[in-house]
Design an enzyme around this catalytic site. Structure first.
Site, mmCIF file in Angstrom:
data_model
loop_
_atom_site.group_PDB
_atom_site.id
_atom_site.type_symbol
_atom_site.label_atom_id
_atom_site.label_comp_id
_atom_site.label_asym_id
_atom_site.label_seq_id
_atom_site.Cartn_x
_atom_site.Cartn_y
_atom_site.Cartn_z
ATOM 1 N N ASP A 1 0.847 -1.190 0.000
ATOM 2 C CA ASP A 1 0.000 0.000 0.000
ATOM 3 C C ASP A 1 0.882 1.239 0.000
ATOM 4 O OD1 ASP A 1 -2.548 1.255 0.062
ATOM 5 O OD2 ASP A 1 -2.321 1.640 2.197
ATOM 6 N N GLU A 2 0.385 2.334 -0.561
ATOM 7 C CA GLU A 2 1.110 3.609 -0.619
ATOM 8 C C GLU A 2 2.494 3.415 -1.249
ATOM 9 O OE1 GLU A 2 -0.460 6.298 -0.089
ATOM 10 O OE2 GLU A 2 -2.076 5.795 1.315
ATOM 11 N N ALA A 3 2.517 2.705 -2.375
ATOM 12 C CA ALA A 3 3.775 2.330 -3.028
ATOM 13 C C ALA A 3 4.555 3.520 -3.577
ATOM 14 C CB ALA A 3 3.501 1.325 -4.147
ATOM 15 N N GLN A 4 3.930 4.671 -3.680
ATOM 16 C CA GLN A 4 4.662 5.858 -4.131
ATOM 17 C C GLN A 4 5.797 6.201 -3.174
ATOM 18 O OE1 GLN A 4 1.451 6.009 -3.096
ATOM 19 N NE2 GLN A 4 1.147 7.771 -1.738
ATOM 20 N N HIS B 1 -8.583 20.043 -14.979
ATOM 21 C CA HIS B 1 -8.862 20.761 -13.741
ATOM 22 C C HIS B 1 -7.617 20.889 -12.864
ATOM 23 C CE1 HIS B 1 -13.146 20.152 -14.881
ATOM 24 N NE2 HIS B 1 -13.118 21.425 -14.520
ATOM 25 N N CYS C 1 -9.151 15.614 -12.947
ATOM 26 C CA CYS C 1 -8.624 15.311 -14.279
ATOM 27 C C CYS C 1 -7.482 16.288 -14.586
ATOM 28 C CB CYS C 1 -9.729 15.435 -15.329
ATOM 29 S SG CYS C 1 -10.378 17.110 -15.537
ATOM 30 N N CYS D 1 -15.974 16.756 -12.670
ATOM 31 C CA CYS D 1 -16.600 17.019 -13.962
ATOM 32 C C CYS D 1 -17.063 15.737 -14.646
ATOM 33 C CB CYS D 1 -15.641 17.786 -14.872
ATOM 34 S SG CYS D 1 -14.243 16.794 -15.469
ATOM 35 N N CYS E 1 -13.144 12.710 -11.600
ATOM 36 C CA CYS E 1 -13.084 14.144 -11.278
ATOM 37 C C CYS E 1 -14.520 14.650 -11.070
ATOM 38 C CB CYS E 1 -12.415 14.877 -12.448
ATOM 39 S SG CYS E 1 -12.255 16.667 -12.247
#
Length: 189
Positions: A65-68, A163, A160, A125, A123
């Site tokens: 998890d949270e691999a960033q 935005h 997106c 939109c 998003c």
């Protein structure tokens, strides 16, 4: 993890200890499923952690998890888990930060992963959300600061690309019109 366990298989969920929002040893999905996790530090060798646990009880899958937040070395280590220990590794995390820049772990995963699957987020939109904006207490978009600031829906909003650009281009009331201040030409007297 739930799907593996439902079939009598053993999983290991890894979560970085940098994420201190809730109980670090628990990962909770958006739909409310939760599971125990083994936390790791950025200095930990994930291959060694998994190898030791795998020797105690064979693992059928490793989920991160949270691999960033993985380091370059840890991404190589999880690829070694897949290649040398023959255990599938599934990683979940963000691709980019609030400024549209790749996280180190995400950059390395994009380079080293066998498969990439985007989990769809929408998003406001209705378009596919691929970016995140960091929002301040005043509701304004934050454009500068540390890459990592732990938070959830109260700090970040998925949007997106259009935005994201709009949010980053909109000037805050407390911002100067020029990011670095106006520059002076040599001919100015």
């Amino acid at each position: 993890s739930y799907n593996y366990q439902e079939r009598g298989m053993k999983t290991l969920i890894l979560a970085p200890d940098i994420d201190n929002r809730e109980d670090q040893a628990t990962v909770t999905s958006r739909i409310g499923l939760s599971a125990n996790a083994t936390t790791f530090h950025l200095s930990d060798n994930l291959y060694q952690v998994v190898e030791e646990l795998h020797q105690q009880q064979p693992l059928d899958c490793v989920l991160v998890d949270e691999a960033q937040f993985l380091t370059r070395e840890q991404v190589r280590q999880v690829s070694d888990i897949a290649d040398q220990l023959d255990i599938p590794v599934l990683t979940y995390g963000l691709r980019t930060d609030f400024q549209g820049k790749l996280f180190e772990g995400s950059e390395q995963l994009l380079a080293w992963a066998d498969n990439l699957v985007e989990i769809k987020t929408i998003c406001h939109c209705g378009s596919k959300a691929t970016m995140v904006l960091r929002i301040g207490e005043d509701g304004q978009v934050i454009k500068q600061g540390a890459q990592v600031k732990i938070g959830g829906n109260e700090l970040y909003v998925s949007v997106c690309r259009k935005h994201f650009k709009d949010g980053m281009a909109t000037r805050r009331p407390d911002e100067l019109p020029f990011p670095e201040g106006p520059t002076r030409l040599e001919n100015d007297a």
